[in-house]
Design an enzyme around this catalytic site. Structure first.
Site, PDB file in Angstrom:
ATOM      1  N   ASP A   1       0.854  -1.180   0.000  1.00 46.45           N
ATOM      2  CA  ASP A   1       0.000   0.000   0.000  1.00 46.45           C
ATOM      3  C   ASP A   1       0.891   1.233   0.000  1.00 46.45           C
ATOM      4  OD1 ASP A   1      -2.284   1.638   0.326  1.00 46.45           O
ATOM      5  OD2 ASP A   1      -3.238   0.081   1.538  1.00 46.45           O
TER       6      ASP A   1
ATOM      7  N   ASP B   1      -2.879   4.760  -2.479  1.00 49.18           N
ATOM      8  CA  ASP B   1      -3.884   5.364  -1.620  1.00 49.18           C
ATOM      9  C   ASP B   1      -4.317   6.730  -2.155  1.00 49.18           C
ATOM     10  OD1 ASP B   1      -5.319   5.334   1.002  1.00 49.18           O
ATOM     11  OD2 ASP B   1      -4.039   7.068   1.409  1.00 49.18           O
TER      12      ASP B   1
ATOM     13  N   GLU C   1      -6.642   3.776  -5.779  1.00 49.84           N
ATOM     14  CA  GLU C   1      -7.852   4.039  -5.000  1.00 49.84           C
ATOM     15  C   GLU C   1      -8.418   5.371  -5.471  1.00 49.84           C
ATOM     16  OE1 GLU C   1      -9.513   4.545  -0.442  1.00 49.84           O
ATOM     17  OE2 GLU C   1      -7.582   5.394  -0.990  1.00 49.84           O
TER      18      GLU C   1
ATOM     19  N   HIS D   1     -11.216  -2.101   3.949  1.00 52.30           N
ATOM     20  CA  HIS D   1     -10.992  -1.704   5.337  1.00 52.30           C
ATOM     21  C   HIS D   1     -11.722  -0.434   5.737  1.00 52.30           C
ATOM     22  CE1 HIS D   1      -8.208   0.457   2.792  1.00 52.30           C
ATOM     23  NE2 HIS D   1      -7.997   1.332   3.762  1.00 52.30           N
ATOM     24  N   ASP D   2     -12.428   0.197   4.787  1.00 55.42           N
ATOM     25  CA  ASP D   2     -13.135   1.448   5.064  1.00 55.42           C
ATOM     26  C   ASP D   2     -14.656   1.315   5.038  1.00 55.42           C
ATOM     27  OD1 ASP D   2     -10.829   3.018   5.348  1.00 55.42           O
ATOM     28  OD2 ASP D   2     -10.696   3.402   3.206  1.00 55.42           O
TER      29      ASP D   2
END
Length: 559
Positions: free
Chosen positions: A136, A238, A302, A363-364
């Protein structure tokens, strides 16, 4: 060359700690297309990706927090599951204000997770099992503990002042504009020592880097090279669309559809603080770097944007990221007609050569089993793993994990702590992986950093591995089908005409033809199944040729 690059990259990120300059050459397990066979350069098209939230996967040292050795110890689960790559959420040095998304050293491992040697061992172990490994990359902002920001903050004339975004106060002494942090409140933090504000799209401890500065750009590109040289197979980037801001910093327009439960960040439309034209040149440079390495390295962006804007990140004149993340399944109404329209529109919008991808959870966002319920989560798994494109699986979804209620005294997520009561916290989807029925679910020898779900004694890997009707067995069977049938892995796609809550489509490659039919309701629905072999279904028992049972999905190899 690789060793020298590593040393140079380490100098860029030197801190008060003794630098640990890695030695050696790139991993011998990296294979060129000639060495690895015809699909080596397109593994990310035919394969599947599994996201690991490292704090919650496996604790190896008894501190209640997952780590790299823990991930290595559980690689065989991923092999048995049938995924092709793992993506690990941030593991770099960090004060953990946002659990790794506030990076203080881009070229070292946070001691909570292990060491560079532990990472090298994990990478080698993954490659030895045929698994790719993605990291990431967090390029939009660094921790305010990063040596760069400490220098930038030290004075207005420091050489690194322009590495971050500093602006004078507004005429009334307040923030330079109305931009709002994604975690609520102004996105500007005043620094009394130098009399200016710095910009942070997220927490005040996450200062945004100034990507208009060529030195910042060069340094961050060296971060990519540092890890590519080390052997990683790609990156999830990200908040890629955040990386460049409007050069004049005008106010963002008010959002006419805003409601408080949406979160304060949505009070304005981020038209000036995100998705600026200059970001595409940066993404193109990242792509050139990735494409310069063997083995089919991949970049995944993302990007939470409408589809027509998302498509631009494939690249218009120059290639950009290989896969701009498609989050529509996370956000779409769970309705067959809505999903059919969404899928058709997405397929139609893809540029020439653009490869699709699909995501059910991360994860969000709330887990799929919470959003649609356990029976429909099985149907959702079949949808994810039979649509055309690369699927990403969020850890624990293969068990049907649901969101876990977090007691107020156990809340960790800064978003929930800053905007409590609106259900915006992400802790419920980041809870530890339940491996077995032993103490602490086999995740740790001590109380985990977040509580386990209440059903962990029965909903765990060991229990489901012994149950042919479990969610885990379904995921294994679906991933096995993708490997076995080219029509599913890389074949063409066509929606079939249906009505009501039934969604159906055809996949084919060459002479192989597969039909997938999904009932997105709990009631039986009429549907004439084509003649052929039912190779997989979400429910036990026989399949009627004229009906889909409630919550039933079937995969048919058509004769």
């Amino acid at each position: 060359m690789a060793g020298a690059m590593r040393c140079n990259a380490r100098k860029l990120f030197a801190s008060s700690r003794e630098p640990k300059c890695p030695k050696g050459t790139p991993s011998p397990l990296l294979r060129s297309s000639a060495q690895a066979g015809g699909r080596a350069m397109t593994w990310w098209k035919t394969g599947s990706i599994y996201q690991i939230y490292p704090r919650s996967f496996q604790d190896s040292d008894g501190d209640g927090v997952g780590d790299l050795k823990g991930i290595e110890a559980r690689l065989d689960h991923l092999v048995a599951l049938g995924v092709d790559a793992i993506w690990i959420s941030p593991i770099f040095v960090s004060p953990m204000h946002d659990f790794g998304y506030d990076v203080a050293d881009y070229c070292d491992i946070d001691p909570r997770f292990g060491t560079l040697a532990d990472f090298d061992a994990l990478l080698a172990a993954a490659h030895a099992r045929g698994l790719k490994l993605l990291l990431d990359f967090v390029p939009n902002h660094s921790s305010t503990d990063h040596p760069w920001f400490r220098e930038s903050r030290s004075s207005r004339d420091n050489p690194k002042r322009d590495w971050y975004i500093w602006r004078d106060p507004a005429p009334d002494g307040g923030p330079p504009n109305n931009w709002i942090s994604d975690f609520g409140g102004s996105a500007w933090e005043y620094d009394a020592a130098t009399g200016q504000y710095y910009y942070h799209a997220f927490l005040k401890e996450q200062a945004d880097l100034n990507w208009r500065n060529p030195d910042v750009r060069a340094a961050m590109m060296d971060v990519l090279r540092f890890w590519f040289d080390r052997g990683v197979d790609g990156f999830r980037i990200d908040v890629l669309w955040h990386m460049v801001k409007h050069a004049d910093f005008p106010d963002n327009p008010a959002n006419p559809a805003y409601r408080p439960e949406m979160g304060e960040m949505h009070a304005v439309l981020q038209s000036n603080s995100t998705d600026q034209p200059e970001v595409h040149d940066i993404a193109a440079e990242m792509r050139r770097i990735a494409d310069g390495y063997p083995g089919g390295r991949v970049l995944i962006g993302e990007i939470y944007l409408p589809i027509e804007k998302l498509m631009h990140y494939y690249g218009i004149d120059t290639p950009e990221v290989h896969l701009p993340f498609n989050f529509q399944l996370i956000e779409a109404p769970w309705d067959a007609r809505s999903l059919a329209t969404m899928i058709a529109d997405y397929e139609a919008a893809l540029p020439s050569g653009g490869w699709p991808n699909w995501v059910l959870g991360n994860h969000d966002r709330p887990r799929i089993a919470t959003r649609v319920g356990g029976p429909q989560a099985r149907v959702a798994a079949m949808l994810l793993l039979t649509l055309r494109g690369t699927p990403t699986i969020y850890y624990g979804d293969e068990l049907g994990l649901t969101d876990v209620a977090i007691p107020p005294d156990r809340v960790q997520d800064p978003r929930e702590l800053r905007e409590p009561g609106w259900g915006l916290g992400r802790d419920p989807v980041r809870t530890p992986m339940p491996w077995n029925a032993s103490d602490h679910a086999g995740f740790s020898s001590v109380e985990p950093w977040l509580p386990l779900g209440p059903d962990w004694p029965t909903r765990n890997v060991a229990a489901q591995a012994q149950d042919a009707g479990s969610m885990l067995a379904l995921y294994r069977d679906l991933l096995s089908l993708r490997r076995k049938h080219d029509a599913l892995a890389e074949g063409d796609f066509r929606l079939l005409e249906t009505t009501g809550p039934v969604l159906a489509y055809e996949r084919w490659r060459g002479d192989e033809r597969i039909v997938v039919a999904l009932n997105l309701s709990g009631e039986d629905q009429p549907f004439a199944l084509p003649a052929g072999e039912v190779v997989l279904r979400t429910l036990p028992g026989g399949v009627r040729t004229d009906t889909l049972r409630g919550n039933e999905g079937v995969v048919i190899l058509v004769r």
